[in-house]
Design a protein around this motif. Structure first.
Motif, short mmCIF file in Angstrom:
data_model
loop_
_atom_site.label_atom_id
_atom_site.label_comp_id
_atom_site.label_asym_id
_atom_site.label_seq_id
_atom_site.Cartn_x
_atom_site.Cartn_y
_atom_site.Cartn_z
N GLU A 265 28.89 -1.70 -30.53
CA GLU A 265 28.67 -2.92 -29.75
C GLU A 265 28.03 -4.02 -30.61
N LYS A 266 27.17 -3.63 -31.53
CA LYS A 266 26.52 -4.61 -32.40
C LYS A 266 27.50 -5.20 -33.42
N THR B 71 29.34 7.54 -20.54
CA THR B 71 28.57 7.15 -21.73
C THR B 71 28.91 5.73 -22.14
N LEU B 72 30.18 5.38 -22.13
CA LEU B 72 30.59 4.01 -22.47
C LEU B 72 29.96 2.99 -21.53
N ARG B 73 29.82 3.36 -20.26
CA ARG B 73 29.27 2.42 -19.29
C ARG B 73 27.75 2.24 -19.42
N GLN B 74 27.12 3.06 -20.26
CA GLN B 74 25.72 2.82 -20.57
C GLN B 74 25.57 1.66 -21.56
N VAL B 75 26.68 1.35 -22.26
CA VAL B 75 26.62 0.34 -23.32
C VAL B 75 27.40 -0.92 -22.95
N PHE B 76 28.54 -0.76 -22.25
CA PHE B 76 29.43 -1.89 -21.96
C PHE B 76 29.49 -2.13 -20.45
N GLU B 77 29.58 -3.39 -20.10
CA GLU B 77 29.65 -3.76 -18.68
C GLU B 77 31.01 -3.43 -18.07
N GLN B 78 32.05 -3.52 -18.86
CA GLN B 78 33.40 -3.22 -18.37
C GLN B 78 33.99 -2.07 -19.18
N VAL B 79 34.47 -1.03 -18.49
CA VAL B 79 35.15 0.10 -19.14
C VAL B 79 36.40 0.40 -18.31
N GLU B 80 37.56 0.22 -18.92
CA GLU B 80 38.83 0.36 -18.20
C GLU B 80 39.67 1.47 -18.84
N ILE B 81 40.26 2.32 -17.99
CA ILE B 81 41.06 3.46 -18.46
C ILE B 81 42.53 3.18 -18.19
N TYR B 82 43.35 3.27 -19.25
CA TYR B 82 44.79 3.05 -19.14
C TYR B 82 45.51 4.30 -19.67
N LEU C 224 44.68 8.60 -23.51
CA LEU C 224 44.12 7.54 -22.68
C LEU C 224 43.69 6.40 -23.58
N ALA C 225 44.11 5.19 -23.25
CA ALA C 225 43.60 4.01 -23.93
C ALA C 225 42.43 3.49 -23.10
N VAL C 226 41.26 3.48 -23.69
CA VAL C 226 40.04 3.04 -23.00
C VAL C 226 39.60 1.73 -23.62
N ILE C 227 39.47 0.69 -22.81
CA ILE C 227 39.07 -0.64 -23.26
C ILE C 227 37.68 -0.94 -22.71
N ALA C 228 36.77 -1.35 -23.58
CA ALA C 228 35.38 -1.63 -23.17
C ALA C 228 34.94 -2.97 -23.75
N TYR C 229 34.19 -3.73 -22.95
CA TYR C 229 33.71 -5.04 -23.41
C TYR C 229 32.59 -5.51 -22.49
N GLN C 230 31.93 -6.57 -22.88
CA GLN C 230 30.86 -7.16 -22.09
C GLN C 230 31.39 -8.34 -21.26
N GLY C 231 30.67 -8.67 -20.20
CA GLY C 231 31.04 -9.82 -19.39
C GLY C 231 31.91 -9.46 -18.21
N PRO C 232 32.45 -10.48 -17.53
CA PRO C 232 33.29 -10.23 -16.35
C PRO C 232 34.63 -9.63 -16.73
N PRO D 187 31.75 14.80 -11.57
CA PRO D 187 30.67 15.28 -12.44
C PRO D 187 30.80 14.75 -13.87
N ALA D 188 29.70 14.26 -14.41
CA ALA D 188 29.70 13.71 -15.76
C ALA D 188 28.27 13.60 -16.25
N ILE D 189 28.10 13.55 -17.57
CA ILE D 189 26.79 13.36 -18.18
C ILE D 189 26.89 12.24 -19.20
N VAL D 190 25.75 11.74 -19.64
CA VAL D 190 25.69 10.78 -20.73
C VAL D 190 25.57 11.56 -22.04
N LEU D 191 26.49 11.34 -22.94
CA LEU D 191 26.51 12.05 -24.22
C LEU D 191 25.56 11.36 -25.20
#
Length: 530
Positions: free
Chosen positions: A391-392, A421-432, A446-454, A491-495
């Motif tokens: 993210e940095k 885990t991704l949602r602990q860092v990014f505001e938007q996490v989308e699974i395709y 799975l293509a997973v797209i993550a980013y900040q903002g709306p 069920p899920a955990i933060v890695l």
């Protein structure tokens, strides 16, 4: 005539040499084991658990039986006869590996890896376990300072193990084929044992045994296999290199006018292209390329973690996006350049991705993480701490795109944990998903797209602007842009770096991937290690 003390001094030196050589070769056999069973069972936690467990069990049994035998038959010539037999057992590994692995693959990931490791490496390691108790027993008759002598033997043997591990991992695998290294190890043990027996004239019945390693050593080098599959497709191994990080192979498939080239690492497909134009014949690269492109039209820079066949960085370069690549294995870069025409305009970094993310000050509009094979998930890149580093490295509208092999309906614990885990860092996490998930088909890329903002809309016009190879077109057209959400309460955990059990809980998924690979790739190509 030498005095008794002179005889003892030279003899003890020879025994110390025996300790260091046998200690080194034990570790060579153990480390090489991953390269023998890796293409069939992977190189995950279960594989290394099997290798380490079998090594420890075999040596422990060898220590126990060797101690008992040394009290009854403690003469030095018996020790060196056992070392000779251990060498012969090592020489048989390249010959026995094909039938042993064919027998063990149907047993599954855990049992199959353990049984194959036991059958292939257990005999030689068991015999090498005799060495330490025999050396102590023999030295006890030569010297009065037994404690110091025993300590010296164990220290020397341990140093030999360190040397054997380092030599195998840093030098031998990169410069010699796996089968040839086993032949060298076996020959060294045979020469050590036979050399002593011949020097002391304990050679009755020895000559026939010495012919065997000679015949094995003189075997011609294997030709790169070419196989006709059941449907008439011609499969040809074009290149095979054992790097420090895996067995890397390039395979060509041809049927009529069609010709597909694939890159395999430890038996798993890391990319496939149409040999005539370089376009991907698999769906997932199109998802990782087109989805971010449709969400951020002003993209100028990208970082791809995991070179593979170079399909993704080449595509972004063609769109004018300056693309850097980081991959830990220099052999992958060479294969991508020589066999897949990859020539990114950005920088190529040969280092671990986590280290790169920690050290690099650069920022990107897009980071693509394409290091997930469905078999060995690099846990150090899938923790909340690692994702924070990514993210940095992202600019103001930066995005992360991940290729994840995951399960959506049955054994979803780890797939859902990655998303959490991704949602602990990014505001938007989308699974395709790159496939149409359902009761009959719930696992795939799975293509997973993550980013900040709306949330960002997909520009359908940009999506439809690019061509897709006919072999991937149906899947891409049917599924590109179709999102998936895990039901609430899945069920899920933060890695985290501290707790990341993805290797354990994802085992059933990885067994499924291995089964697909073994059933679709010719056995002769998987087993080749020339």
């Amino acid at each position: 005539m030498p005095t008794h003390s002179q005889h003892s001094r030279w003899f003890i030196a020879f025994l110390l040499f025996t300790a260091i050589l046998c200690g080194a070769l034990i570790m060579v056999v153990e480390v090489l084991g991953s390269r023998v069973i890796g293409p069939f069972f992977g190189v995950s936690l279960f594989i290394w658990t099997s290798l380490i467990a079998v090594t420890m069990i075999s040596l422990a049994l060898g220590y126990a039986v060797g101690g008992w035998l040394s009290d009854r038959y403690g003469e030095a010539h018996n020790l060196y006869a056992i070392i000779l037999l251990a060498g012969l057992a090592v020489l048989w590994i390249p010959i026995l590996k094909a039938p042993v692995l064919q027998f063990c693959v149907p047993l599954g990931l855990r049992l199959g890896s353990f049984v194959s490791t036991t059958l292939l490496f257990g005999p030689s390691l068991f015999l090498l376990g005799f060495v330490s108790p025999y050396l102590v027993r023999i030295a006890a008759r030569e010297l009065n300072s037994l404690g110091r002598t025993v300590g010296s033997f164990y220290a020397i043997s341990t140093l030999g193990s360190v040397a054997g591990t380092a030599l195998t991992g840093f030098v031998l695998i990169a410069w010699m084929g796996v089968d040839r290294i086993f032949q060298v190890v076996g020959l060294l043990l045979v020469l050590l044992g036979a050399g002593y027996l011949l020097a002391t004239r304990h050679y009755r019945g020895l000559w026939p045994l010495l012919l065997l390693p000679l015949l094995l050593w003189m075997q011609p080098r294997q030709e790169l296999p070419r196989v006709t599959m059941a449907n008439g497709t011609q499969a040809e191994l074009v290149a095979s290199v054992d790097s420090h990080y895996g067995s890397v192979k390039v395979v060509d498939y041809s049927f009529g006018a069609k010709r597909v080239r694939e890159l395999l690492i430890d038996g798993l497909v890391q990319g496939g292209v149409d040999a005539s134009n370089g376009e991907s014949v698999y769906e997932y690269p199109y998802f990782l390329q087109l989805l971010p492109w449709a969400m951020n039209p002003k993209m100028e820079t990208a970082l791809v973690i995991g070179m593979g066949a170079g399909v993704i960085p080449r595509w972004f370069d063609q769109q004018g996006v300056v693309t850097d690549v980081v991959d830990i294995d220099p052999v992958i870069y060479r294969m991508a350049r020589e066999y897949f025409g990859a020539t990114p305009r950005g920088e190529w970094y040969v280092e671990d991705a986590r280290y790169f993310l920690t050290q690099s000050p650069k920022q990107y509009d897009l980071v693509v993480m394409d290091v997930f094979t469905g078999d060995t998930t690099p846990a150090h890149l899938l923790s909340v701490e690692a994702l924070g580093l990514i993210e940095k490295r992202l600019g103001e509208r930066g995005m992360l795109a991940i290729n994840l092999a995951g399960e959506l309906h049955r054994d979803t614990y780890m797939s859902a944990s990655v998303i959490k885990t991704l949602r602990q860092v990014f505001e938007q996490v989308e699974i395709y998903p790159t496939f149409s998930p359902g009761p009959e088909l719930s696992f795939g890329n799975l293509a997973v797209i993550a980013y900040q903002g709306p949330p960002r809309p997909l520009d359908k016009e940009r999506l439809n602007r690019f061509s897709v190879h006919p072999m991937a077109r149906e899947g891409v057209q049917a599924n590109l842009g179709r999102r998936f959400e895990f039901p609430s309460g899945t069920p899920a955990i933060v890695l985290t770096d501290d707790y990341n059990p993805i290797d354990f809980f994802d085992s059933e998924t990885r067994e499924g991937v291995r089964e697909i690979i073994i059933n679709s790739t010719p056995w002769e190509i998987l087993i080749y290690s020339g």
